[in-house]
Design an enzyme around this catalytic site. Structure first.
Site, mmCIF file in Angstrom:
data_model
loop_
_atom_site.group_PDB
_atom_site.id
_atom_site.type_symbol
_atom_site.label_atom_id
_atom_site.label_comp_id
_atom_site.label_asym_id
_atom_site.label_seq_id
_atom_site.Cartn_x
_atom_site.Cartn_y
_atom_site.Cartn_z
ATOM 1 N N THR A 6 -4.160 5.298 0.761
ATOM 2 C CA THR A 6 -2.893 6.034 0.702
ATOM 3 C C THR A 6 -3.067 7.345 -0.053
ATOM 4 O OG1 THR A 6 -2.261 4.971 -1.367
ATOM 5 C CG2 THR A 6 -1.602 3.853 0.678
ATOM 6 N N PHE B 162 -12.927 -2.757 11.883
ATOM 7 C CA PHE B 162 -13.275 -2.849 10.466
ATOM 8 C C PHE B 162 -12.190 -3.670 9.789
ATOM 9 C CE2 PHE B 162 -12.876 -0.935 6.164
ATOM 10 C CZ PHE B 162 -14.198 -0.905 5.722
ATOM 11 N N LEU C 255 -11.019 -5.022 6.388
ATOM 12 C CA LEU C 255 -11.024 -5.049 4.929
ATOM 13 C C LEU C 255 -9.670 -5.492 4.378
ATOM 14 C CD1 LEU C 255 -12.379 -4.406 2.180
ATOM 15 C CD2 LEU C 255 -11.573 -2.038 2.465
ATOM 16 N N SER C 256 -8.593 -4.879 4.856
ATOM 17 C CA SER C 256 -7.247 -5.153 4.334
ATOM 18 C C SER C 256 -6.817 -6.594 4.597
ATOM 19 C CB SER C 256 -6.224 -4.206 4.969
ATOM 20 O OG SER C 256 -6.479 -2.873 4.602
ATOM 21 N N GLU C 257 -5.957 -7.077 3.698
ATOM 22 C CA GLU C 257 -5.388 -8.414 3.841
ATOM 23 C C GLU C 257 -3.885 -8.332 3.589
ATOM 24 O OE1 GLU C 257 -7.467 -11.253 1.466
ATOM 25 O OE2 GLU C 257 -9.381 -10.947 2.522
ATOM 26 N N GLU D 214 -6.748 4.031 5.450
ATOM 27 C CA GLU D 214 -8.006 4.466 4.821
ATOM 28 C C GLU D 214 -7.771 5.090 3.443
ATOM 29 O OE1 GLU D 214 -11.178 5.923 7.210
ATOM 30 O OE2 GLU D 214 -10.251 5.201 9.057
ATOM 31 N N GLY E 148 -3.193 -5.166 -0.235
ATOM 32 C CA GLY E 148 -2.835 -3.758 -0.190
ATOM 33 C C GLY E 148 -4.015 -2.846 -0.476
ATOM 34 N N GLN F 264 12.222 21.004 13.006
ATOM 35 C CA GLN F 264 13.248 21.936 12.543
ATOM 36 C C GLN F 264 13.273 23.196 13.397
ATOM 37 O OE1 GLN F 264 14.981 19.613 10.531
ATOM 38 N NE2 GLN F 264 15.613 21.580 9.696
ATOM 39 N N THR G 131 -7.053 -1.934 13.092
ATOM 40 C CA THR G 131 -7.027 -1.010 14.231
ATOM 41 C C THR G 131 -8.141 -1.368 15.206
ATOM 42 O OG1 THR G 131 -6.188 0.726 12.784
ATOM 43 C CG2 THR G 131 -7.073 1.413 14.912
#
Length: 398
Positions: free
Chosen positions: A381, A139, A141-143, A379, A147, A352, A174
Site C-alpha cells: 500500500t 504469486f 503471499l497475502s492471506e 504490492e 494484510g 472533472q 491475481t
C-alpha cells in the site's frame, strides 16, 4: 454524434518522448504503442464490462516476448532489461490496465523469483513453459488476516518424507483462476517467525488445492482474483524455492522488483487519463471556444502532466538502478508511490475535465478512475511505501 467522436479521440495518443530512451527501448515503445492502439485498446471496454480474461491478448503478449521481458533468450525470454519492462508495462496498461497486471504478475512475481532463486531444473520446468503466452503464473503471499504483515503467514508447510504438506488459504491472488503454477509462501517453523517462512513452486491443478470464488472487483475487472485454498496439498521437496526459511527474503526481493512493474502500470493509466482529458478539452466547446482555452482546465492539465512526468522519471530511475545491479528498494518504493498517486490524481481530474461525460461508460475516463485505485493497494500500500522510503532514507544517514 459527439459521444462517438470524443470516444475515438480518447483512444489515440499524441507521440511523445518522455525521456531520452535508448534506441532499443524507443523501438519497443513504438511496437507496443502500435499494438495497443490497433489491437488492445479497442477491446478493453468489453473485457472490463464482462470481466473477461483477455486470453487472446495474453497469447499475443507471449508472441511479442512481453510475458518474459527480463528472462534470458536461452530460457525462452526476450533478454531485455528492467527499463524495457517498465516501458512496455506503461504502454500495455495505457490500453488495458487488466492486461497490464496480468503481464506484470507473470514477469515480476512469478518468473522473477524463479529466475533469481530457482535451480536449473526449476527454471527449465517452470520458466520456459510460461514465456510464450500459453500459460501464466501467479504469486501467493497475502492471506485473509495478515494484510501488509507478510511475515505473519498462517499457511503451513510440514515436511513428511520427500514431500511438504501445505494447509491454509492465500487471498487476493491475481491470475489465480487461470494460472498453471504459483509461487506460494508458507510457514515451516513458527518459532522462527518471518525467518521460518519458505517459498514453494506449486503446479496447478494439483490435488489438495482448490480455488475460492472469483472476486467481483471495482477495477482491473478482466484480470481474475481469487483465494487459493490448500487442504493437505502434497508438494515434492524439490519444488522448494531457494532454501528453507528464505521465503521472506524471496518475497521482499520479489516485491521490490514488482513495484517497478506496478509503477509502469500506473503510468499507463495516468497517461490514458491525460490523453482522454486533453483531447476532450480540444473537442468540447463552451461559450464559443474549446474548453482547453479556459484557465481552470489548463491548470488541471498542467498538474496532471507534471505528476505524470515526475513519476515516470522516478520509475525509469528505479529500473536503471536495478539494471546496474545497484540497490533500488527505496527508489522502487518512491516510483510505485508517485506513479500510483499520479494515476489516481490524473484519473480523478480527467473526470472533472469531462464533466458528465466522464461519469458514463461511453468514455474510458470512468474505467481509468476505477483501474487506478488498486495501484495504491497491491504490492504494498501507499502507507507501506512511505515506511520503506523513510526507513531506507534514515539508514543512509547512519
Amino acid at each position: 454524434m459527439r459521444r462517438r467522436v470524443v470516444t475515438s479521440l480518447c483512444q489515440c495518443r499524441r507521440l511523445s518522448q518522455p525521456a531520452l530512451l535508448p534506441e532499443t527501448h524507443r523501438m519497443l515503445q513504438e511496437t507496443c504503442r502500435a499494438y495497443v492502439d490497433q489491437q488492445l485498446a479497442p477491446h478493453a471496454p468489453k473485457y472490463d464490462r464482462l470481466g473477461l480474461f483477455p486470453r487472446d491478448q495474453v497469447e499475443k503478449l507471449g508472441e511479442m516476448g512481453l510475458l518474459a521481458v527480463e528472462v534470458p533468450e536461452e530460457l525462452g525470454g526476450s533478454g531485455l532489461d528492467c527499463l524495457a519492462y517498465a516501458v512496455a508495462m506503461e504502454e500495455i496498461s495505457r490500453g488495458c490496465a487488466s492486461t497490464g497486471v496480468i503481464m506484470s504478475v507473470n514477469n515480476s512475481l512469478f518468473l522473477g523469483p524463479l529466475l533469481k532463486f530457482g535451480t536449473d531444473q526449476q527454471k527449465e520446468a517452470f520458466i520456459r513453459p510460461f514465456t510464450d503466452g500459453s500459460r501464466v503464473g501467479c504469486f501467493a503471499l497475502s492471506e485473509p488476516a495478515n494484510g501488509s504483515d507478510a511475515g505473519a503467514a498462517s499457511t503451513t508447510a510440514t515436511l513428511k518424507g520427500d514431500h511438504y504438506v501445505l494447509n491454509g488459504t492465500k487471498a487476493w491472488i491475481t491470475n489465480g483462476c487461470e494460472a498453471e503454477a504459483a509461487i506460494v509462501f508458507a510457514t515451516t517453523d513458527r518459532s522462527a517467525k518471518h525467518r521460518g517462512i519458505t517459498a514453494f513452486i506449486v503446479p496447478k491443478p494439483v490435488e489438495g488445492l482448490s480455488l475460492g470464488k472469483k472476486e467481483d472487483k471495482l477495477g482491473i475487472r478482466a484480470s481474475s482474483t481469487c483465494n487459493l485454498i490448500f487442504d493437505n496439498c502434497h508438494i515434492p521437496s524439490h519444488n522448494l524455492l531457494g532454501q528453507p526459511g528464505q521465503g521472506f527474503k524471496i518475497a521482499m526481493s520479489t516485491l521490490d522488483a514488482g513495484r517497478i512493474g506496478i509503477a509502469g502500470q500506473a503510468l499507463g493509466i495516468a497517461q490514458a487519463a491525460v490523453d482522454c482529458a486533453v483531447k476532450y478539452s480540444l473537442e468540447r466547446t463552451s461559450f464559443g471556444a474549446p474548453i482547453s482555452s479556459l484557465q481552470s482546465i489548463q491548470i488541471k492539465l498542467a498538474q496532471m502532466e507534471t505528476r505524470l512526468q515526475s513519476a515516470r522519471l522516478l520509475t525509469y530511475q528505479a529500473a536503471q538502478l536495478k539494471d546496474a545491479r545497484l540497490p533500488f528498494t527505496k527508489e522502487a518504493a518512491m516510483a510505485k508511490l508517485a506513479a500510483s498517486e499520479a494515476a489516481t490524481f490524473c484519473a480523478h481530474q480527467a473526470i472533472q475535465v469531462l464533466g458528465g461525460m466522464g461519469f458514463v461508460t461511453d468514455m474510458p475516463a470512468e474505467r481509468h478512475y476505477r483501474d487506478a485505485r488498486i495501484t495504491e493497494i497491491y504490492e504494498g500500500t501507499s502507507e507501506i511505501q512511505h515506511i520503506v522510503i523513510a526507513s531506507n532514507l534514515i539508514k543512509e544517514y547512519k
